[in-house]
Design a protein around this motif. Structure first.
Motif, short mmCIF file in Angstrom:
data_model
loop_
_atom_site.label_atom_id
_atom_site.label_comp_id
_atom_site.label_asym_id
_atom_site.label_seq_id
_atom_site.Cartn_x
_atom_site.Cartn_y
_atom_site.Cartn_z
N TYR A 145 36.79 36.69 44.89
CA TYR A 145 37.58 35.61 45.49
C TYR A 145 38.23 34.70 44.45
O TYR A 145 39.34 34.21 44.64
CB TYR A 145 36.71 34.79 46.43
CG TYR A 145 36.28 35.55 47.65
CD1 TYR A 145 37.20 36.27 48.41
CD2 TYR A 145 34.95 35.57 48.06
CE1 TYR A 145 36.82 36.98 49.54
CE2 TYR A 145 34.55 36.28 49.19
CZ TYR A 145 35.48 36.98 49.92
OH TYR A 145 35.10 37.69 51.03
N ILE A 146 37.55 34.45 43.34
CA ILE A 146 38.12 33.56 42.33
C ILE A 146 39.41 34.15 41.76
O ILE A 146 40.42 33.46 41.63
CB ILE A 146 37.10 33.31 41.20
CG1 ILE A 146 35.83 32.64 41.77
CG2 ILE A 146 37.71 32.44 40.11
CD1 ILE A 146 36.07 31.31 42.43
N ASP A 147 39.40 35.44 41.44
CA ASP A 147 40.60 36.10 40.93
C ASP A 147 41.68 36.16 42.00
O ASP A 147 42.88 35.98 41.70
CB ASP A 147 40.26 37.52 40.45
CG ASP A 147 39.34 37.51 39.24
OD1 ASP A 147 39.30 36.49 38.53
OD2 ASP A 147 38.65 38.53 39.01
N ALA A 148 41.28 36.43 43.23
CA ALA A 148 42.26 36.52 44.33
C ALA A 148 42.95 35.17 44.55
O ALA A 148 44.17 35.11 44.77
CB ALA A 148 41.58 36.99 45.60
N ILE A 149 42.18 34.09 44.49
CA ILE A 149 42.74 32.76 44.71
C ILE A 149 43.84 32.45 43.70
O ILE A 149 44.91 31.93 44.05
CB ILE A 149 41.63 31.69 44.63
CG1 ILE A 149 40.77 31.72 45.90
CG2 ILE A 149 42.22 30.29 44.44
CD1 ILE A 149 39.53 30.85 45.82
#
Length: 645
Positions: free
Chosen positions: A38-42
């Motif tokens: 999720y951190i990379d996707a955000i």
């Protein structure tokens, strides 16, 4: 001035190229999202959004990525963009938006979203709970102000949460740097993998510097949420699917959570084993034990549950094997997350939930476990323990009322912090009924009198002997009716009805007892001398009613304290039905009364019982005369006639 044709053609090609570029970035972000990174996707999604790209899919996933990482204030921003599109939106987003709005204090808008969610999802347990309790904020306020809380003083800049008592230590979960040259991090939250640490409680109440709890159990993945049996020889804990040095994966390539058990050999934790009800296809986590260690509670997203994670229990047999997992049902579980169970020594189930009406994120709730295993009403613990953010992993020492919980609220040291608390009053409204048993004539204290507390149905709740000064005291629930019965040798038994108010406090009731100076002669009816109200029976029935049992207690005490006394029980009916029927019914009633006394230890040789039917009315109500129900009931009675002394 018009633009050159070549410039116009360039713009025509740039516009679709720009859209293609953003869609390409979305596809890359979607891949990260589907891998729970999720951190990379955000980072990618937000770059796309800054370029002016708008779509329901973009705003849904941006909101979700923050929501699943409990950054609800940021989730609220992107869910707002989603709803501003005025497109058809899945019903679950109404709930997530409501939860996120609570985190920024916008309860008015949150409740509007919950109203819409309730209309769209009427069969959802979360919707039903909201619809049944729209005044939930007022109830939470009533439960608030019961905790003094402060930072536990053992937190790091990483995530610290959970806890279990192990002697004078608190064993908790932490993602702090373990001191190695590299820190492996989870793509989901960008946090390091967690280990179990411990901190000892000092004499002054502060906590010592945390140290690793054990090196034996630590793997290269997550260890978390330990719980210990009462003898401290068995530990249950959570770990990623990692057994014998091998990482297990589900069909969709995820490494989920499982429950493990270890045994203490007086030196170290050994014999680590995976529990046999785990699966590669779902998670089991956050164990808790019943008061007798014979039931294991845990959270799981196994098939057949109600929501994202439910709380289950499973029997632990003496040979170490397990029964089958049992879902705690809709009283506890919703379509949301229920997790982090804890069972107190008072047999209360504490758990975290974002499905029950709360203040935002996960709130901590409690439900009393009754003797038959069912659960009473779920209650929100209120502020300041619960907040607009995630609050979870509650544990309490039932004697001292001190404990710990975890939260990601602002003002902490790391992403999740452990807080300590003292509970100043219990959540259930309690009253104290207290007073003195005294001699009615002299006012002297009657020490060592027997005092019995009965509920509204005349069931015995508690019993005790008064102090030498005649003092008694009972802790009771507010807003209920009770009876207090007191007895003392050479005094008459007496009971009083007490209506307990709906407020914390004390209700003082002194119980005056008459001296037993009364004498009995053959042929006397002892009822009037004992102050017995009529022993009434329901129409066409011979069973002993609760109010009749209360009166029969007086006869029982009289017979117990006068071993030579013999009594003839005489039962009477009203004039309705035939004489033959009434004669048979009265015999049954007399024998039922006699049986009640015999069952409580009175010798059958001291009792006789006979029915008189409708032959001895106490009023005008005979055949052919119209009477009220109350008048007829006066004839449905029993007498207790002395036959020998």
């Amino acid at each position: 001035m018009s633009l050159p044709k070549s410039t116009l053609l360039l713009l025509v090609f740039l516009i679709p190229f720009s859209l293609f570029s953003q869609k390409g970035k979305m596809a890359a972000a979607d891949k990260k999202y589907e891998q729970y990174a999720y951190i990379d996707a955000i980072e990618i999604y937000e770059n796309v959004a800054k370029k002016g790209y708008k779509s329901a899919a973009l705003f849904e996933k941006l909101g979700n990525a923050y929501y699943f990482n409990s950054e609800f204030d940021k989730a609220a921003l992107w869910y707002t963009e989603l709803f501003n599109l005025n497109e058809e939106i899945e019903q679950e987003y109404y709930y997530r938006y409501a939860q996120s709005l609570k985190s920024i204090g916008n309860y008015t808008k949150a409740n509007e979203m919950m109203e819409a969610f309730s209309q769209k999802s009427s069969n959802d347990q979360r919707a039903r709970l909201y619809a049944a309790d729209r005044g939930y904020l007022e109830k939470i306020q009533e439960n608030s102000g019961r905790f003094n809380i402060k930072n536990a003083g053992l937190n790091s800049e990483q995530s610290d949460y959970g806890g279990a008592f192990f002697g004078d230590e608190l064993v908790f979960t932490t993602a702090r740097d373990t001191g190695g040259p590299f820190v492996r991090k989870m793509k989901w939250s960008n946090q390091a993998f967690s280990n179990l640490y411990a901190s000892k409680a000092k004499v002054d109440g502060s906590m010592a510097a945390p140290e690793k709890f054990t090196n034996i159990l630590n793997s290269k993945f997550n260890e978390a949420s330990a719980i210990f049996t009462k003898d401290q020889k068995t530990m249950y804990f959570t770990r990623n699917n990692f057994t014998d040095g091998k990482k297990g994966r589900s069909k969709d390539k995820r490494t989920l959570l499982k429950l493990y058990r270890a045994t203490f050999d007086e030196i170290e934790w050994v014999d680590v084993e995976e529990l046999d009800f785990n699966s590669d296809e779902f998670s089991c986590a956050h164990p808790a034990l019943s008061t007798n260690d014979r039931e294991l509670y845990f959270a799981s997203d196994m098939p057949g549950g109600f929501g994202q994670s439910d709380i289950y229990k499973i029997k632990v047999y003496t040979d170490g094997t397990f029964g089958k997992p049992v879902n705690l049902g809709p009283t506890i579980n919703t379509e949301g997350k229920e997790t982090f169970p804890f069972i107190s020594d008072d047999n209360e189930l504490y758990f975290a939930s974002d499905g029950h009406p709360g203040l935002g994120g996960l709130d901590v709730f409690v439900a009393k476990i009754k003797e038959d295993g069912t659960l009473e009403e779920v209650k929100n613990l209120g502020q300041p323990l619960n907040s607009k953010d995630d609050d979870f992993a509650f544990l309490i020492d039932s004697k001292s009322r001190n404990g710990f919980f975890s939260s990601n609220r602002p003002g902490g040291v790391g992403s999740d912090d452990i807080y300590r608390f003292t509970e100043t009053r219990k959540i259930s409204c309690e009253q104290v009924i207290e007073g003195y048993v005294v001699d009615e004539e002299t006012g002297d204290f009657l020490g060592n009198s027997q005092v019995v507390l009965l509920d509204a149905q005349f069931n015995i709740v508690k019993e005790m002997y008064a102090s030498e000064l005649g003092f008694y005291s009972f802790h009771v629930d507010c807003d209920r009716k009770y009876y207090i019965r007191a007895s003392k040798l050479k005094h008459e038994t007496k009971e009083l009805a007490i209506d307990v108010p709906k407020a914390y406090g004390k209700t003082s009731v002194n119980i005056p007892l008459d001296k037993r100076l009364k004498t009995y002669a053959k042929g006397d009816d002892v009822g009037p001398k004992l102050g017995i109200r009529m022993i009434y029976f329901d129409l066409d029935r011979a069973n002993i009613r609760p109010d009749a049992a209360l009166e029969l207690e007086k006869v029982l005490v009289l017979l117990q304290k006068n071993p030579n006394l013999k009594i003839d029980i005489r039962s009477h009916t009203d004039s309705r039905q035939t004489r033959k029927y009434n004669q048979k019914l009265s015999d049954k009633r007399a024998k039922a009364t006699m049986g009640w006394l015999v069952k409580r230890g009175i010798s059958p040789g001291r009792l006789t019982a006979k029915g008189y039917g409708e032959s001895q009315p106490v009023n005008k109500c005979v055949d052919g005369i119209d009477c009220t129900e109350a008048e007829h009931q006066q004839n449905r009675r029993s007498q207790f006639i002395v036959t020998a002394m």
